[in-house]
Write a protein that holds these residues in place. Structure first.
Motif, PDB file in Angstrom:
ATOM      1  N   ALA A  52     -48.601  -8.420  -6.454  1.00  0.00           N
ATOM      2  CA  ALA A  52     -49.494  -7.946  -7.509  1.00  0.00           C
ATOM      3  C   ALA A  52     -49.090  -8.414  -8.901  1.00  0.00           C
ATOM      4  CB  ALA A  52     -49.562  -6.411  -7.485  1.00  0.00           C
ATOM      5  N   VAL A  53     -47.795  -8.398  -9.209  1.00  0.00           N
ATOM      6  CA  VAL A  53     -47.372  -8.715 -10.586  1.00  0.00           C
ATOM      7  C   VAL A  53     -46.256  -9.745 -10.661  1.00  0.00           C
ATOM      8  CG1 VAL A  53     -48.070  -6.488 -11.533  1.00  0.00           C
ATOM      9  CG2 VAL A  53     -45.742  -6.762 -10.630  1.00  0.00           C
ATOM     10  N   GLY A  54     -45.877 -10.325  -9.531  1.00  0.00           N
ATOM     11  CA  GLY A  54     -44.753 -11.244  -9.522  1.00  0.00           C
ATOM     12  C   GLY A  54     -45.078 -12.660  -9.948  1.00  0.00           C
ATOM     13  N   GLU A  55     -46.384 -12.976 -10.080  1.00  0.00           N
ATOM     14  CA  GLU A  55     -46.732 -14.323 -10.521  1.00  0.00           C
ATOM     15  C   GLU A  55     -46.358 -14.510 -11.991  1.00  0.00           C
ATOM     16  OE1 GLU A  55     -47.762 -16.781  -8.687  1.00  0.00           O
ATOM     17  OE2 GLU A  55     -47.950 -15.608  -6.841  1.00  0.00           O
ATOM     18  N   ARG A  56     -46.242 -15.757 -12.400  1.00  0.00           N
ATOM     19  CA  ARG A  56     -45.821 -16.102 -13.761  1.00  0.00           C
ATOM     20  C   ARG A  56     -46.648 -15.380 -14.803  1.00  0.00           C
ATOM     21  NH1 ARG A  56     -42.512 -19.716 -16.074  1.00  0.00           N
ATOM     22  NH2 ARG A  56     -43.143 -20.876 -17.923  1.00  0.00           N
ATOM     23  N   TRP A  57     -45.988 -14.752 -15.773  1.00  0.00           N
ATOM     24  CA  TRP A  57     -46.558 -14.018 -16.902  1.00  0.00           C
ATOM     25  C   TRP A  57     -46.998 -12.603 -16.552  1.00  0.00           C
ATOM     26  CZ3 TRP A  57     -45.459 -16.315 -21.303  1.00  0.00           C
ATOM     27  CH2 TRP A  57     -45.354 -17.719 -21.332  1.00  0.00           C
ATOM     28  N   GLY A  58     -47.014 -12.235 -15.279  1.00  0.00           N
ATOM     29  CA  GLY A  58     -47.551 -10.933 -14.896  1.00  0.00           C
ATOM     30  C   GLY A  58     -46.846  -9.763 -15.564  1.00  0.00           C
ATOM     31  N   MET A  59     -45.510  -9.715 -15.474  1.00  0.00           N
ATOM     32  CA  MET A  59     -44.787  -8.573 -16.033  1.00  0.00           C
ATOM     33  C   MET A  59     -44.797  -8.576 -17.563  1.00  0.00           C
ATOM     34  SD  MET A  59     -43.869  -6.420 -13.751  1.00  0.00           S
ATOM     35  CE  MET A  59     -42.462  -5.446 -14.290  1.00  0.00           C
ATOM     36  N   LEU A  60     -44.925  -9.741 -18.186  1.00  0.00           N
ATOM     37  CA  LEU A  60     -45.010  -9.767 -19.644  1.00  0.00           C
ATOM     38  C   LEU A  60     -46.367  -9.247 -20.122  1.00  0.00           C
ATOM     39  CD1 LEU A  60     -43.158 -13.051 -20.666  1.00  0.00           C
ATOM     40  CD2 LEU A  60     -42.300 -10.709 -20.495  1.00  0.00           C
ATOM     41  N   ILE A  61     -47.406  -9.469 -19.328  1.00  0.00           N
ATOM     42  CA  ILE A  61     -48.703  -8.869 -19.641  1.00  0.00           C
ATOM     43  C   ILE A  61     -48.590  -7.350 -19.558  1.00  0.00           C
ATOM     44  CG2 ILE A  61     -51.096  -8.598 -18.836  1.00  0.00           C
ATOM     45  CD1 ILE A  61     -50.921 -11.542 -17.885  1.00  0.00           C
ATOM     46  N   VAL A  62     -47.932  -6.865 -18.504  1.00  0.00           N
ATOM     47  CA  VAL A  62     -47.715  -5.417 -18.370  1.00  0.00           C
ATOM     48  C   VAL A  62     -46.921  -4.898 -19.561  1.00  0.00           C
ATOM     49  CG1 VAL A  62     -46.620  -3.624 -16.986  1.00  0.00           C
ATOM     50  CG2 VAL A  62     -47.866  -5.470 -15.856  1.00  0.00           C
ATOM     51  N   ARG A  63     -45.859  -5.615 -19.943  1.00  0.00           N
ATOM     52  CA  ARG A  63     -45.037  -5.192 -21.087  1.00  0.00           C
ATOM     53  C   ARG A  63     -45.887  -4.978 -22.337  1.00  0.00           C
ATOM     54  NH1 ARG A  63     -41.683  -9.782 -23.913  1.00  0.00           N
ATOM     55  NH2 ARG A  63     -43.822 -10.114 -24.690  1.00  0.00           N
ATOM     56  N   ASP A  64     -46.734  -5.951 -22.657  1.00  0.00           N
ATOM     57  CA  ASP A  64     -47.508  -5.857 -23.892  1.00  0.00           C
ATOM     58  C   ASP A  64     -48.615  -4.813 -23.801  1.00  0.00           C
ATOM     59  OD1 ASP A  64     -45.809  -7.788 -24.768  1.00  0.00           O
ATOM     60  OD2 ASP A  64     -47.333  -9.299 -25.194  1.00  0.00           O
ATOM     61  N   LEU A  65     -49.163  -4.596 -22.595  1.00  0.00           N
ATOM     62  CA  LEU A  65     -50.183  -3.555 -22.442  1.00  0.00           C
ATOM     63  C   LEU A  65     -49.566  -2.163 -22.429  1.00  0.00           C
ATOM     64  CD1 LEU A  65     -52.693  -5.110 -19.870  1.00  0.00           C
ATOM     65  CD2 LEU A  65     -52.891  -4.981 -22.358  1.00  0.00           C
ATOM     66  N   LEU A  66     -48.279  -2.054 -22.150  1.00  0.00           N
ATOM     67  CA  LEU A  66     -47.609  -0.755 -22.265  1.00  0.00           C
ATOM     68  C   LEU A  66     -47.605  -0.270 -23.704  1.00  0.00           C
ATOM     69  CD1 LEU A  66     -44.504  -1.069 -19.903  1.00  0.00           C
ATOM     70  CD2 LEU A  66     -46.298   0.672 -19.755  1.00  0.00           C
ATOM     71  N   VAL A  67     -47.628  -1.209 -24.655  1.00  0.00           N
ATOM     72  CA  VAL A  67     -47.632  -0.849 -26.073  1.00  0.00           C
ATOM     73  C   VAL A  67     -49.017  -0.402 -26.508  1.00  0.00           C
ATOM     74  CG1 VAL A  67     -47.292  -1.725 -28.419  1.00  0.00           C
ATOM     75  CG2 VAL A  67     -45.708  -2.377 -26.591  1.00  0.00           C
ATOM     76  N   SER A  68     -50.051  -1.157 -26.137  1.00  0.00           N
ATOM     77  CA  SER A  68     -51.420  -0.814 -26.548  1.00  0.00           C
ATOM     78  C   SER A  68     -52.412  -1.666 -25.780  1.00  0.00           C
ATOM     79  CB  SER A  68     -51.608  -1.031 -28.055  1.00  0.00           C
ATOM     80  OG  SER A  68     -51.457  -2.404 -28.383  1.00  0.00           O
ATOM     81  N   ALA A  69     -53.672  -1.235 -25.767  1.00  0.00           N
ATOM     82  CA  ALA A  69     -54.743  -2.026 -25.169  1.00  0.00           C
ATOM     83  C   ALA A  69     -54.916  -3.312 -25.980  1.00  0.00           C
ATOM     84  CB  ALA A  69     -56.045  -1.240 -25.146  1.00  0.00           C
ATOM     85  N   LYS A  70     -55.247  -4.402 -25.293  1.00  0.00           N
ATOM     86  CA  LYS A  70     -55.382  -5.691 -25.972  1.00  0.00           C
ATOM     87  C   LYS A  70     -56.457  -6.535 -25.312  1.00  0.00           C
ATOM     88  CE  LYS A  70     -50.588  -6.075 -27.561  1.00  0.00           C
ATOM     89  NZ  LYS A  70     -50.174  -4.719 -27.122  1.00  0.00           N
ATOM     90  N   SER A  71     -57.080  -7.400 -26.120  1.00  0.00           N
ATOM     91  CA  SER A  71     -58.001  -8.388 -25.591  1.00  0.00           C
ATOM     92  C   SER A  71     -57.211  -9.599 -25.104  1.00  0.00           C
ATOM     93  CB  SER A  71     -58.988  -8.826 -26.678  1.00  0.00           C
ATOM     94  OG  SER A  71     -58.296  -9.496 -27.726  1.00  0.00           O
ATOM     95  N   THR A  72     -57.890 -10.524 -24.446  1.00  0.00           N
ATOM     96  CA  THR A  72     -57.221 -11.742 -23.994  1.00  0.00           C
ATOM     97  C   THR A  72     -56.625 -12.497 -25.169  1.00  0.00           C
ATOM     98  OG1 THR A  72     -58.761 -11.920 -22.129  1.00  0.00           O
ATOM     99  CG2 THR A  72     -57.525 -13.893 -22.705  1.00  0.00           C
ATOM    100  N   SER A  73     -57.364 -12.600 -26.278  1.00  0.00           N
ATOM    101  CA  SER A  73     -56.858 -13.338 -27.435  1.00  0.00           C
ATOM    102  C   SER A  73     -55.679 -12.615 -28.084  1.00  0.00           C
ATOM    103  CB  SER A  73     -57.977 -13.567 -28.457  1.00  0.00           C
ATOM    104  OG  SER A  73     -58.535 -12.342 -28.889  1.00  0.00           O
ATOM    105  N   GLU A  74     -55.691 -11.279 -28.089  1.00  0.00           N
ATOM    106  CA  GLU A  74     -54.559 -10.529 -28.638  1.00  0.00           C
ATOM    107  C   GLU A  74     -53.317 -10.703 -27.766  1.00  0.00           C
ATOM    108  OE1 GLU A  74     -56.565  -6.783 -31.009  1.00  0.00           O
ATOM    109  OE2 GLU A  74     -56.574  -6.749 -28.815  1.00  0.00           O
ATOM    110  N   LEU A  75     -53.500 -10.712 -26.455  1.00  0.00           N
ATOM    111  CA  LEU A  75     -52.375 -10.963 -25.561  1.00  0.00           C
ATOM    112  C   LEU A  75     -51.820 -12.372 -25.781  1.00  0.00           C
ATOM    113  CD1 LEU A  75     -53.683  -9.335 -22.260  1.00  0.00           C
ATOM    114  CD2 LEU A  75     -51.549  -8.723 -23.410  1.00  0.00           C
TER     115      LEU A  75
END
Length: 257
Positions: A52-75
Protein backbone atom coordinates in the motif's frame (compact mmCIF):
# COMPACT_ATOMS: atom_id res chain seq x y z
CA UNK A 1 18.65 9.05 -23.74
CA UNK A 2 18.70 11.73 -26.44
CA UNK A 3 16.92 14.97 -27.25
CA UNK A 4 13.71 13.10 -28.01
CA UNK A 5 13.49 11.53 -24.60
CA UNK A 6 14.48 8.51 -22.57
CA UNK A 7 14.04 5.11 -24.22
CA UNK A 8 13.74 1.85 -22.34
CA UNK A 9 13.71 -1.27 -24.50
CA UNK A 10 13.88 -5.01 -24.25
CA UNK A 11 13.42 -8.03 -26.49
CA UNK A 12 9.67 -7.54 -26.70
CA UNK A 13 9.06 -3.84 -25.95
CA UNK A 14 10.31 -0.29 -26.39
CA UNK A 15 9.12 2.72 -24.37
CA UNK A 16 10.10 6.35 -24.93
CA UNK A 17 9.37 9.17 -22.50
CA UNK A 18 8.43 12.69 -23.49
CA UNK A 19 11.46 14.95 -22.98
CA UNK A 20 14.95 14.21 -21.74
CA UNK A 21 14.34 14.68 -18.00
CA UNK A 22 15.97 11.66 -16.27
CA UNK A 23 13.22 11.74 -13.64
CA UNK A 24 10.86 10.51 -16.34
CA UNK A 25 12.31 7.07 -15.67
CA UNK A 26 10.53 7.02 -12.29
CA UNK A 27 7.25 7.75 -14.04
CA UNK A 28 7.70 5.06 -16.71
CA UNK A 29 8.60 2.42 -14.13
CA UNK A 30 5.68 3.38 -11.90
CA UNK A 31 3.21 3.33 -14.79
CA UNK A 32 4.43 -0.15 -15.70
CA UNK A 33 4.02 -1.22 -12.08
CA UNK A 34 0.55 0.32 -12.00
CA UNK A 35 -0.48 -1.87 -14.90
CA UNK A 36 1.41 -5.04 -14.07
CA UNK A 37 1.99 -4.88 -10.31
CA UNK A 38 1.27 -8.09 -8.55
CA UNK A 39 1.35 -8.86 -4.86
CA UNK A 40 3.97 -10.38 -2.65
CA UNK A 41 1.79 -13.44 -2.28
CA UNK A 42 2.07 -13.30 1.50
CA UNK A 43 -0.85 -13.49 3.92
CA UNK A 44 0.86 -10.99 6.21
CA UNK A 45 0.00 -7.54 7.54
CA UNK A 46 3.49 -6.24 6.78
CA UNK A 47 3.19 -7.46 3.20
CA UNK A 48 -0.10 -5.62 2.76
CA UNK A 49 1.35 -2.45 4.28
CA UNK A 50 4.33 -2.45 1.93
CA UNK A 51 2.05 -3.05 -1.05
CA UNK A 52 0.00 0.00 0.00
CA UNK A 53 2.68 2.56 0.91
CA UNK A 54 6.04 0.96 0.20
CA UNK A 55 6.40 2.31 -3.32
CA UNK A 56 8.72 5.28 -3.90
CA UNK A 57 7.48 8.52 -2.27
CA UNK A 58 4.56 6.79 -0.53
CA UNK A 59 5.61 7.36 3.09
CA UNK A 60 6.75 10.93 2.39
CA UNK A 61 3.28 11.70 1.04
CA UNK A 62 1.86 10.28 4.28
CA UNK A 63 4.35 12.39 6.27
CA UNK A 64 3.25 15.64 4.65
CA UNK A 65 -0.47 14.80 4.86
CA UNK A 66 -0.05 14.12 8.58
CA UNK A 67 0.65 17.85 8.91
CA UNK A 68 -2.32 19.10 6.86
CA UNK A 69 -4.51 18.42 3.84
CA UNK A 70 -2.78 19.30 0.57
CA UNK A 71 -3.38 19.44 -3.16
CA UNK A 72 -1.11 17.69 -5.64
CA UNK A 73 0.70 20.96 -6.36
CA UNK A 74 1.13 21.69 -2.63
CA UNK A 75 2.59 18.23 -2.09
CA UNK A 76 4.92 18.76 -5.06
CA UNK A 77 6.37 21.91 -3.45
CA UNK A 78 7.51 19.90 -0.45
CA UNK A 79 8.61 16.93 -2.59
CA UNK A 80 10.36 18.66 -5.50
CA UNK A 81 12.10 15.49 -6.63
CA UNK A 82 8.89 13.69 -7.65
CA UNK A 83 7.34 14.21 -11.11
CA UNK A 84 3.79 15.49 -10.71
CA UNK A 85 2.24 12.71 -12.78
CA UNK A 86 3.95 10.14 -10.55
CA UNK A 87 2.65 11.99 -7.50
CA UNK A 88 -0.86 11.87 -8.91
CA UNK A 89 -0.48 8.14 -9.52
CA UNK A 90 0.63 7.55 -5.94
CA UNK A 91 -2.40 9.46 -4.64
CA UNK A 92 -4.72 7.35 -6.82
CA UNK A 93 -3.10 4.14 -5.58
CA UNK A 94 -3.31 5.21 -1.96
CA UNK A 95 -6.90 6.29 -2.47
CA UNK A 96 -7.70 2.84 -3.83
CA UNK A 97 -6.14 1.33 -0.68
CA UNK A 98 -8.28 3.54 1.56
CA UNK A 99 -5.32 5.56 2.89
CA UNK A 100 -6.10 8.98 1.36
CA UNK A 101 -9.31 10.68 0.27
CA UNK A 102 -10.54 14.01 -1.06
CA UNK A 103 -10.61 16.53 1.79
CA UNK A 104 -13.51 18.57 0.41
CA UNK A 105 -11.27 21.67 0.45
CA UNK A 106 -9.15 23.45 -2.15
CA UNK A 107 -5.82 25.26 -2.30
CA UNK A 108 -5.55 28.95 -3.25
CA UNK A 109 -5.66 28.02 -6.93
CA UNK A 110 -8.85 26.00 -6.53
CA UNK A 111 -7.17 22.58 -6.79
CA UNK A 112 -8.75 19.83 -4.67
CA UNK A 113 -6.88 18.84 -1.54
CA UNK A 114 -6.30 15.37 -0.14
CA UNK A 115 -6.17 14.14 3.44
CA UNK A 116 -5.46 10.90 5.23
CA UNK A 117 -8.42 8.72 6.05
CA UNK A 118 -8.98 7.62 9.62
CA UNK A 119 -7.20 4.38 8.70
CA UNK A 120 -4.39 6.32 7.01
CA UNK A 121 -3.76 8.37 10.13
CA UNK A 122 -2.95 5.15 11.97
CA UNK A 123 0.34 5.27 10.06
CA UNK A 124 1.53 8.12 12.29
CA UNK A 125 3.00 5.85 14.96
CA UNK A 126 4.93 3.60 12.54
CA UNK A 127 6.08 6.63 10.53
CA UNK A 128 7.41 8.46 13.61
CA UNK A 129 9.16 5.26 14.72
CA UNK A 130 10.79 4.93 11.29
CA UNK A 131 11.94 8.55 11.55
CA UNK A 132 13.57 7.88 14.92
CA UNK A 133 15.26 4.76 13.53
CA UNK A 134 16.44 6.54 10.38
CA UNK A 135 17.91 9.45 12.35
CA UNK A 136 21.00 7.31 13.01
CA UNK A 137 21.84 7.65 9.30
CA UNK A 138 21.69 11.46 9.36
CA UNK A 139 25.16 12.88 9.11
CA UNK A 140 25.97 15.99 7.08
CA UNK A 141 23.24 16.81 4.53
CA UNK A 142 23.86 15.55 1.01
CA UNK A 143 24.06 18.19 -1.75
CA UNK A 144 20.54 17.41 -2.95
CA UNK A 145 18.96 17.33 0.53
CA UNK A 146 16.39 19.94 1.52
CA UNK A 147 14.61 20.74 4.78
CA UNK A 148 10.91 21.61 4.74
CA UNK A 149 8.46 22.92 7.31
CA UNK A 150 6.47 19.69 7.13
CA UNK A 151 9.52 17.47 7.62
CA UNK A 152 10.63 19.46 10.67
CA UNK A 153 7.16 19.51 12.22
CA UNK A 154 6.94 15.74 11.91
CA UNK A 155 10.52 15.39 13.20
CA UNK A 156 9.64 17.36 16.34
CA UNK A 157 6.68 15.07 16.94
CA UNK A 158 8.93 12.05 16.44
CA UNK A 159 11.41 13.32 19.04
CA UNK A 160 8.80 14.40 21.59
CA UNK A 161 8.78 12.48 24.90
CA UNK A 162 5.21 12.68 26.20
CA UNK A 163 6.01 11.31 29.66
CA UNK A 164 8.76 13.88 30.19
CA UNK A 165 6.33 16.67 29.26
CA UNK A 166 3.52 15.55 31.57
CA UNK A 167 2.25 18.46 33.67
CA UNK A 168 4.35 20.99 31.77
CA UNK A 169 3.32 23.91 29.58
CA UNK A 170 5.60 25.71 27.12
CA UNK A 171 5.64 27.38 23.69
CA UNK A 172 8.61 27.47 21.34
CA UNK A 173 9.49 29.20 18.08
CA UNK A 174 12.10 27.06 16.34
CA UNK A 175 14.48 28.33 13.67
CA UNK A 176 16.28 25.91 11.34
CA UNK A 177 18.03 28.21 8.89
CA UNK A 178 15.26 29.81 6.84
CA UNK A 179 12.68 27.35 8.17
CA UNK A 180 10.60 28.61 11.10
CA UNK A 181 8.06 26.40 12.89
CA UNK A 182 6.50 26.46 16.32
CA UNK A 183 5.63 23.92 18.99
CA UNK A 184 3.12 24.24 21.82
CA UNK A 185 3.41 21.72 24.65
CA UNK A 186 0.60 21.20 27.12
CA UNK A 187 0.58 18.42 29.71
CA UNK A 188 2.24 15.71 27.66
CA UNK A 189 0.86 16.76 24.28
CA UNK A 190 2.53 18.64 21.45
CA UNK A 191 1.03 20.67 18.61
CA UNK A 192 3.28 21.92 15.84
CA UNK A 193 2.63 24.74 13.38
CA UNK A 194 4.22 26.90 10.72
CA UNK A 195 5.94 30.22 11.22
CA UNK A 196 6.45 32.52 14.16
CA UNK A 197 4.58 32.32 17.45
CA UNK A 198 4.36 35.62 19.38
CA UNK A 199 5.36 35.28 23.01
CA UNK A 200 7.07 31.93 22.54
CA UNK A 201 10.63 31.11 23.49
CA UNK A 202 12.86 31.44 20.41
CA UNK A 203 15.35 28.64 19.81
CA UNK A 204 17.86 28.29 16.98
CA UNK A 205 19.73 25.04 17.73
CA UNK A 206 22.18 25.37 14.86
CA UNK A 207 23.69 22.02 13.84
CA UNK A 208 23.53 20.51 17.33
CA UNK A 209 19.88 19.56 17.93
CA UNK A 210 20.48 15.88 17.17
CA UNK A 211 23.57 15.81 19.39
CA UNK A 212 21.62 17.31 22.29
CA UNK A 213 18.54 15.08 22.01
CA UNK A 214 20.66 11.92 21.72
CA UNK A 215 22.55 13.20 24.80
CA UNK A 216 25.86 12.98 22.95
CA UNK A 217 26.41 16.64 23.76
CA UNK A 218 25.25 18.59 26.79
CA UNK A 219 23.38 21.85 26.43
CA UNK A 220 26.37 23.66 27.95
CA UNK A 221 28.72 22.13 25.37
CA UNK A 222 26.38 23.02 22.49
CA UNK A 223 25.90 26.59 23.66
CA UNK A 224 29.65 27.01 24.13
CA UNK A 225 30.06 26.64 20.36
CA UNK A 226 28.30 29.97 19.89
CA UNK A 227 25.95 28.54 17.26
CA UNK A 228 22.96 27.88 19.55
CA UNK A 229 20.57 30.75 20.29
CA UNK A 230 17.78 30.70 22.88
CA UNK A 231 15.82 33.41 24.64
CA UNK A 232 16.14 32.79 28.36
CA UNK A 233 19.54 31.16 28.37
CA UNK A 234 20.82 27.70 29.19
CA UNK A 235 18.13 26.84 31.75
CA UNK A 236 15.40 27.29 29.16
CA UNK A 237 17.34 25.19 26.67
CA UNK A 238 17.80 22.46 29.27
CA UNK A 239 14.04 22.36 29.85
CA UNK A 240 13.37 22.16 26.11
CA UNK A 241 15.87 19.37 25.49
CA UNK A 242 14.53 17.36 28.43
CA UNK A 243 11.23 16.88 26.57
CA UNK A 244 12.78 15.56 23.36
CA UNK A 245 14.97 12.60 22.58
CA UNK A 246 16.31 10.22 19.94
CA UNK A 247 17.88 6.80 20.41
CA UNK A 248 21.66 7.00 20.45
CA UNK A 249 22.15 4.37 17.77
CA UNK A 250 25.53 3.78 16.20
CA UNK A 251 25.54 5.00 12.60
CA UNK A 252 25.41 2.00 10.23
CA UNK A 253 28.51 1.26 8.20
CA UNK A 254 28.38 0.03 4.60
CA UNK A 255 29.23 -3.62 4.17
CA UNK A 256 32.46 -4.27 2.29
CA UNK A 257 31.47 -7.81 1.30
Amino acid sequence: MDGDGLTISGDTFSLTTNGADPRSLDTVVSELQGVARGTYGQYCGLSRAIEAVGERWGMLIVRDLLVSAKSTSELAKGLPGVPENLLSMRLREMGYCGIVEKAGTSDTSGNPQYKLTRYGRELEGPLLAMGRWGSAMLNDPRPEDIITEDSMMVAMRAMFIADAAAGRSASYELHFGDIVINAVIEDGHIETGRGRLPGAVMIAPGPYLKDMVTRRMTVAEAMATGTVTVTGGAAVMEEFVSMFGLPDLEAPRPSRD
